[in-house]
Scaffold this motif. Structure first.
Motif, mmCIF file in Angstrom:
data_model
loop_
_atom_site.group_PDB
_atom_site.id
_atom_site.type_symbol
_atom_site.label_atom_id
_atom_site.label_comp_id
_atom_site.label_asym_id
_atom_site.label_seq_id
_atom_site.Cartn_x
_atom_site.Cartn_y
_atom_site.Cartn_z
ATOM 1 N N VAL A 1 0.838 -1.200 0.000
ATOM 2 C CA VAL A 1 0.000 0.000 0.000
ATOM 3 C C VAL A 1 0.871 1.248 0.000
ATOM 4 C CG1 VAL A 1 -1.853 1.223 1.202
ATOM 5 C CG2 VAL A 1 -1.769 -1.266 1.267
ATOM 6 N N ALA A 2 1.941 1.234 0.804
ATOM 7 C CA ALA A 2 2.842 2.380 0.890
ATOM 8 C C ALA A 2 3.595 2.599 -0.418
ATOM 9 C CB ALA A 2 3.818 2.190 2.051
ATOM 10 N N VAL A 3 3.977 1.520 -1.078
ATOM 11 C CA VAL A 3 4.671 1.651 -2.369
ATOM 12 C C VAL A 3 3.761 2.327 -3.386
ATOM 13 C CG1 VAL A 3 5.645 0.367 -4.305
ATOM 14 C CG2 VAL A 3 6.200 -0.316 -1.971
ATOM 15 N N ALA A 4 2.521 1.847 -3.488
ATOM 16 C CA ALA A 4 1.576 2.451 -4.434
ATOM 17 C C ALA A 4 1.262 3.896 -4.053
ATOM 18 C CB ALA A 4 0.293 1.624 -4.469
ATOM 19 N N HIS A 5 1.130 4.177 -2.754
ATOM 20 C CA HIS A 5 0.851 5.542 -2.304
ATOM 21 C C HIS A 5 2.017 6.471 -2.644
ATOM 22 C CE1 HIS A 5 -0.766 8.767 0.179
ATOM 23 N NE2 HIS A 5 0.420 8.866 0.769
ATOM 24 N N THR A 6 3.233 6.007 -2.470
ATOM 25 C CA THR A 6 4.412 6.819 -2.779
ATOM 26 C C THR A 6 4.474 7.163 -4.262
ATOM 27 O OG1 THR A 6 5.608 5.739 -0.973
ATOM 28 C CG2 THR A 6 6.916 6.926 -2.613
ATOM 29 N N ILE A 7 4.251 6.161 -5.108
ATOM 30 C CA ILE A 7 4.283 6.404 -6.552
ATOM 31 C C ILE A 7 3.185 7.382 -6.964
ATOM 32 C CG2 ILE A 7 4.004 5.315 -8.816
ATOM 33 C CD1 ILE A 7 5.217 2.776 -7.611
ATOM 34 N N GLY A 8 1.991 7.175 -6.453
ATOM 35 C CA GLY A 8 0.884 8.059 -6.798
ATOM 36 C C GLY A 8 1.098 9.484 -6.330
ATOM 37 N N HIS A 9 1.658 9.642 -5.129
ATOM 38 C CA HIS A 9 1.905 10.976 -4.574
ATOM 39 C C HIS A 9 2.959 11.725 -5.386
ATOM 40 C CE1 HIS A 9 2.626 14.260 -1.950
ATOM 41 N NE2 HIS A 9 3.688 13.753 -1.345
ATOM 42 N N VAL A 10 4.063 11.066 -5.699
ATOM 43 C CA VAL A 10 5.130 11.714 -6.465
ATOM 44 C C VAL A 10 4.665 12.023 -7.885
ATOM 45 C CG1 VAL A 10 7.450 11.420 -7.407
ATOM 46 C CG2 VAL A 10 6.950 10.660 -5.087
ATOM 47 N N ALA A 11 3.946 11.095 -8.499
ATOM 48 C CA ALA A 11 3.484 11.307 -9.871
ATOM 49 C C ALA A 11 2.524 12.491 -9.954
ATOM 50 C CB ALA A 11 2.808 10.042 -10.392
ATOM 51 N N ALA A 12 1.635 12.627 -8.994
ATOM 52 C CA ALA A 12 0.711 13.766 -8.991
ATOM 53 C C ALA A 12 1.463 15.075 -8.792
ATOM 54 C CB ALA A 12 -0.336 13.581 -7.900
ATOM 55 N N THR A 13 2.489 15.076 -7.927
ATOM 56 C CA THR A 13 3.273 16.294 -7.704
ATOM 57 C C THR A 13 4.077 16.665 -8.943
ATOM 58 O OG1 THR A 13 3.465 15.617 -5.375
ATOM 59 C CG2 THR A 13 4.878 17.415 -6.123
ATOM 60 N N VAL A 14 4.631 15.662 -9.625
ATOM 61 C CA VAL A 14 5.345 15.918 -10.885
ATOM 62 C C VAL A 14 4.392 16.519 -11.910
ATOM 63 C CG1 VAL A 14 6.485 14.800 -12.838
ATOM 64 C CG2 VAL A 14 7.119 14.166 -10.507
ATOM 65 N N SER A 15 3.176 16.001 -11.970
ATOM 66 C CA SER A 15 2.191 16.515 -12.920
ATOM 67 C C SER A 15 1.867 17.977 -12.638
ATOM 68 C CB SER A 15 0.916 15.678 -12.846
ATOM 69 O OG SER A 15 -0.094 16.215 -13.678
ATOM 70 N N MET A 16 1.652 18.318 -11.370
ATOM 71 C CA MET A 16 1.298 19.698 -11.034
ATOM 72 C C MET A 16 2.475 20.660 -11.192
ATOM 73 S SD MET A 16 -1.491 19.594 -7.932
ATOM 74 C CE MET A 16 -0.848 18.222 -7.005
ATOM 75 N N SER A 17 3.691 20.127 -11.232
ATOM 76 C CA SER A 17 4.839 20.999 -11.477
ATOM 77 C C SER A 17 4.973 21.361 -12.953
ATOM 78 C CB SER A 17 6.134 20.328 -10.992
ATOM 79 O OG SER A 17 6.460 19.201 -11.806
ATOM 80 N N LYS A 18 4.281 20.624 -13.836
ATOM 81 C CA LYS A 18 4.396 20.838 -15.274
ATOM 82 C C LYS A 18 3.165 21.467 -15.903
ATOM 83 C CE LYS A 18 8.491 18.956 -15.510
ATOM 84 N NZ LYS A 18 9.691 19.768 -15.844
ATOM 85 N N VAL A 19 1.985 21.202 -15.339
ATOM 86 C CA VAL A 19 0.744 21.714 -15.931
ATOM 87 C C VAL A 19 -0.081 22.395 -14.847
ATOM 88 C CG1 VAL A 19 0.679 19.971 -17.748
ATOM 89 C CG2 VAL A 19 -0.427 19.508 -15.552
ATOM 90 N N ALA A 20 -1.208 22.958 -15.246
ATOM 91 C CA ALA A 20 -2.094 23.643 -14.302
ATOM 92 C C ALA A 20 -2.734 22.640 -13.347
ATOM 93 C CB ALA A 20 -3.171 24.409 -15.062
ATOM 94 N N VAL A 21 -3.067 23.124 -12.164
ATOM 95 C CA VAL A 21 -3.720 22.261 -11.172
ATOM 96 C C VAL A 21 -5.043 21.733 -11.709
ATOM 97 C CG1 VAL A 21 -4.701 22.211 -8.854
ATOM 98 C CG2 VAL A 21 -2.606 23.497 -9.288
ATOM 99 N N SER A 22 -5.772 22.590 -12.396
ATOM 100 C CA SER A 22 -7.071 22.174 -12.938
ATOM 101 C C SER A 22 -6.915 21.018 -13.924
ATOM 102 C CB SER A 22 -7.758 23.363 -13.613
ATOM 103 O OG SER A 22 -6.939 23.898 -14.633
ATOM 104 N N PHE A 23 -5.902 21.078 -14.787
ATOM 105 C CA PHE A 23 -5.705 20.009 -15.770
ATOM 106 C C PHE A 23 -5.335 18.694 -15.080
ATOM 107 C CE2 PHE A 23 -2.870 17.663 -18.720
ATOM 108 C CZ PHE A 23 -3.795 17.405 -19.721
#
Length: 393
Positions: free
Chosen positions: A170-192
């Motif tokens: 569960v922690a492995v999947a949570h870590t990947i999901g958390h980092v991936a979402a943060t990487v996404s918001m660093s590149k595009v708008a929060v709304s997107f």
């Protein structure tokens, strides 16, 4: 046997009368028994009397007639006492309190999530290092909970080695999901990012169908069409489209689906509250993420980026980092606490409404340019998510 004694208003006069001299009867005499028979049927002085019921025992207005009826019975003719007590509707009060509690959870969850996304985007605009930003979020939450347990503000969970084993995937999947979402918001708008993340139900159905062999009703599959179509329309018409940001949101969706699957399988029968469960998840995710964050970005890049952000933003940047870290933990903690009080369907609907609040607030605050067809795609995707939650009922 005395059957009833009625007291009327004349029995409650205010005149002062001389008290009668007490009379003591050691044994009942035949004369006393005879008098009692004349007064009210038959009566035995050797048997105790019990009160059966009292009616109309209340103080009324002077204009109303007052009366109290008292019934009694002898010991050898005892019967169950009938008591009629009118109590307030406890069930209705409990249901109202539960609805109020759920409403408070939802309002707090949405508000904390909106604040987190705002400060998170501000930090990433000035400090484009999502791996360190994600690490700081988990570290802050872990530190908050360790202090709470040490000071007895919150009860520490009772865990064992088996608990941490089931929590690890569960922690492995949570870590990947958390980092991936943060990487996404660093590149595009929060709304997107959140428009793409509204497609998470589609990933959940596809993974459950092809990897776990689960089947779903036809309405569930039909609800995926507006989800996929709306997300695609929003992505094609996005003015600031970035492939890294798009893929980050997609990977986050997939990771969180696996997190939910592992949580359902591994946490059956575990007696850990939602708050402590997420605290343990944060601690384990922090241990997993830290070495990868150092390897991908490293202290040298962090130091240079920190100095640049302080020179551009000033001391306010430190507050931004602290705020996004604290609010990240709080909104996730409240969401896990709400799972203890509501059904998964209600949680899914609340999650959909949360994305709407985040998308709208981020567009207003950051003045994100958006085309009408882009807004239409977002609306279709969110509507599909809502239909999915209804079809799962």
């Amino acid at each position: 046997m005395i059957s009833s004694v009625k007291l009327t208003a004349s029995s409650f006069t205010t005149r002062k009368l001389p008290l009668p001299k007490p009379q003591y009867f050691l044994q009942p005499t035949s004369q006393n028994v005879k008098q009692n028979l004349i007064i009210n049927h038959s009566f035995s002085c050797q048997k105790p009397l019990y009160i059966s019921s009292i009616e109309n025992f209340s103080l009324l207005k002077k204009t109303e007639q007052r009366g109290t009826e008292c019934k009694a019975y002898e010991a050898d003719q005892s019967r169950p006492l009938e008591v009629n007590i009118d109590l307030p509707d406890e069930q209705a009060r409990l249901e109202a309190a539960q609805r109020l509690r759920i409403g408070i959870y939802f309002a707090t969850w949405w508000a904390l999530n909106v604040v987190f996304n705002i400060y998170n985007k501000k930090v990433l605009n000035a400090f484009p290092y999502p791996w360190l930003t994600s690490t700081l979020s988990l570290a802050t939450g872990s530190l908050m909970m360790l202090i709470s347990w040490a000071t007895r503000i919150a009860d520490a969970p009772k865990t064992d080695l088996e608990f941490w084993k089931t929590l690890f995937p569960v922690a492995v999947a949570h870590t990947i999901g958390h980092v991936a979402a943060t990487v996404s918001m660093s590149k595009v708008a929060v709304s997107f990012t959140h428009i793409i993340k509204s497609g998470e139900p589609a990933f959940s159905v596809l993974v459950s169908r092809f990897l776990l062999g689960e089947t779903f009703p036809v309405p569930v599959y039909l609800s995926l069409l507006p989800i996929i179509g709306g997300c695609a329309l929003a992505a094609v018409t996005e003015l600031n489209f970035n492939m890294t940001g798009f893929m980050g949101a997609m990977i986050s969706n997939l990771a969180f689906v696996f997190r939910n699957i592992f949580s359902k399988k591994g946490m059956k029968g575990k007696s850990v509250s939602g708050m402590n469960y997420y605290a343990c998840l944060s601690i384990l995710s922090l241990l997993i993420l830290t070495p990868f964050a150092i390897a991908v970005e490293g202290p040298k890049m962090w130091a240079a980026g920190w100095e640049n952000a302080i020179s551009q933003i000033g001391p306010h940047f430190i507050w931004w980092v602290a705020a996004q870290s604290v609010f990240y933990h709080l909104y996730n903690q409240v969401s896990y606490m709400s799972l203890d009080q509501i059904s998964p369907l209600t949680f899914s609907i609340g999650n959909t409404m949360k994305r709407i609040s985040v998308i709208v607030s981020s567009i207003l605050i950051f003045h994100t340019p958006i085309q009408p067809i882009n807004a239409l795609g977002a609306a279709i995707a969110i509507l599909g998510t809502f239909l999915y939650s209804q079809a799962k009922l």
